[in-house]
Design an enzyme around this catalytic site. Structure first.
Site, short mmCIF file in Angstrom:
data_model
loop_
_atom_site.label_atom_id
_atom_site.label_comp_id
_atom_site.label_asym_id
_atom_site.label_seq_id
_atom_site.Cartn_x
_atom_site.Cartn_y
_atom_site.Cartn_z
N CYS A 33 0.22 0.04 5.36
CA CYS A 33 -0.82 0.89 4.78
C CYS A 33 -2.20 0.53 5.31
CB CYS A 33 -0.80 0.78 3.26
SG CYS A 33 -1.15 -0.87 2.65
N ASP A 35 -4.06 -1.94 4.35
CA ASP A 35 -4.93 -2.55 3.35
C ASP A 35 -5.09 -4.05 3.61
OD1 ASP A 35 -5.10 -0.10 2.27
OD2 ASP A 35 -3.90 -0.50 0.50
N CYS A 58 -5.94 -0.04 -1.81
CA CYS A 58 -5.67 0.92 -2.87
C CYS A 58 -6.05 0.34 -4.25
CB CYS A 58 -4.19 1.29 -2.86
SG CYS A 58 -3.14 -0.05 -3.44
N CYS A 102 1.89 -3.85 -3.20
CA CYS A 102 0.45 -4.14 -3.28
C CYS A 102 0.23 -5.49 -3.97
CB CYS A 102 -0.27 -3.04 -4.04
SG CYS A 102 0.24 -1.37 -3.57
FE1 FES Z 1 -1.57 -0.78 0.56
FE2 FES Z 1 -1.47 -0.74 -2.05
S1 FES Z 1 -1.03 0.91 -0.72
S2 FES Z 1 -1.83 -2.43 -0.78
#
Ligand code: FES
Length: 143
Positions: A33, A35, A58, A102
């Site tokens: 993702c 992140d 997120c 996450c």
């Molecule tokens: Fe990437 Fe939550 S969608 S850490």
């Protein structure tokens, strides 16, 4: 979909920021993702005296960073290393299944920061291994 605690920690995250002169810093990323989570720890006499985070991610990642930093504050490093994503999720009254990954970032970021501390301070923490998900913060995640 999200518990009240998750929404509270997402909309009013605790411990946002950085610690200048931190004793341990861990940066981890989720390559899927994109992140990124960075956790700073101040450690005095083997106890986490302060914890802060910066998360580019997120809402669930922000909420788990917030909760994880709250949980480790005041903990001996030997206990902080045992914090799991499951414990963080339980403290938040759960996360939807698609958001469980996450919470793994929070566990990994705390451990990466403890690893950094152990390397810098030449301290051994039982059960702590070199993080595999540590990233160089200057390198953007792969596409
Ligand atoms: Fe990437 Fe939550 S969608 S850490």
């Amino acid at each position: 979909m999200y518990s009240e605690k998750v929404m509270d920690h997402f909309t009013n995250p605790r411990n946002v920021g950085e610690i200048s002169g931190a004793d341990g810093i861990g940066t981890v990323g989720n390559m899927k993702c994109g992140d990124i989570m960075k956790i700073y720890l101040k450690i005095d006499d083997g106890v986490v005296s302060d914890a802060k985070f910066k998360t580019f991610g997120c809402g669930a990642a922000v909420a788990t960073s917030s909760m994880a930093t709250e949980m480790v504050k005041g903990m001996p490093v030997d206990d902080a290393v045992k914090i799991t994503n499951k414990a963080v999720m339980e403290a938040l009254d759960g996360l939807p299944p698609i958001k469980v990954h996450c919470s793994c970032l929070a566990e990994e970021a705390v451990r990466a920061a403890l690893w950094d501390y152990s390397q810098r301070s030449h301290v051994t923490i039982d059960g702590l291994r070199e993080p595999v998900n540590d990233i160089d913060e200057h390198q953007p995640p792969e596409e």
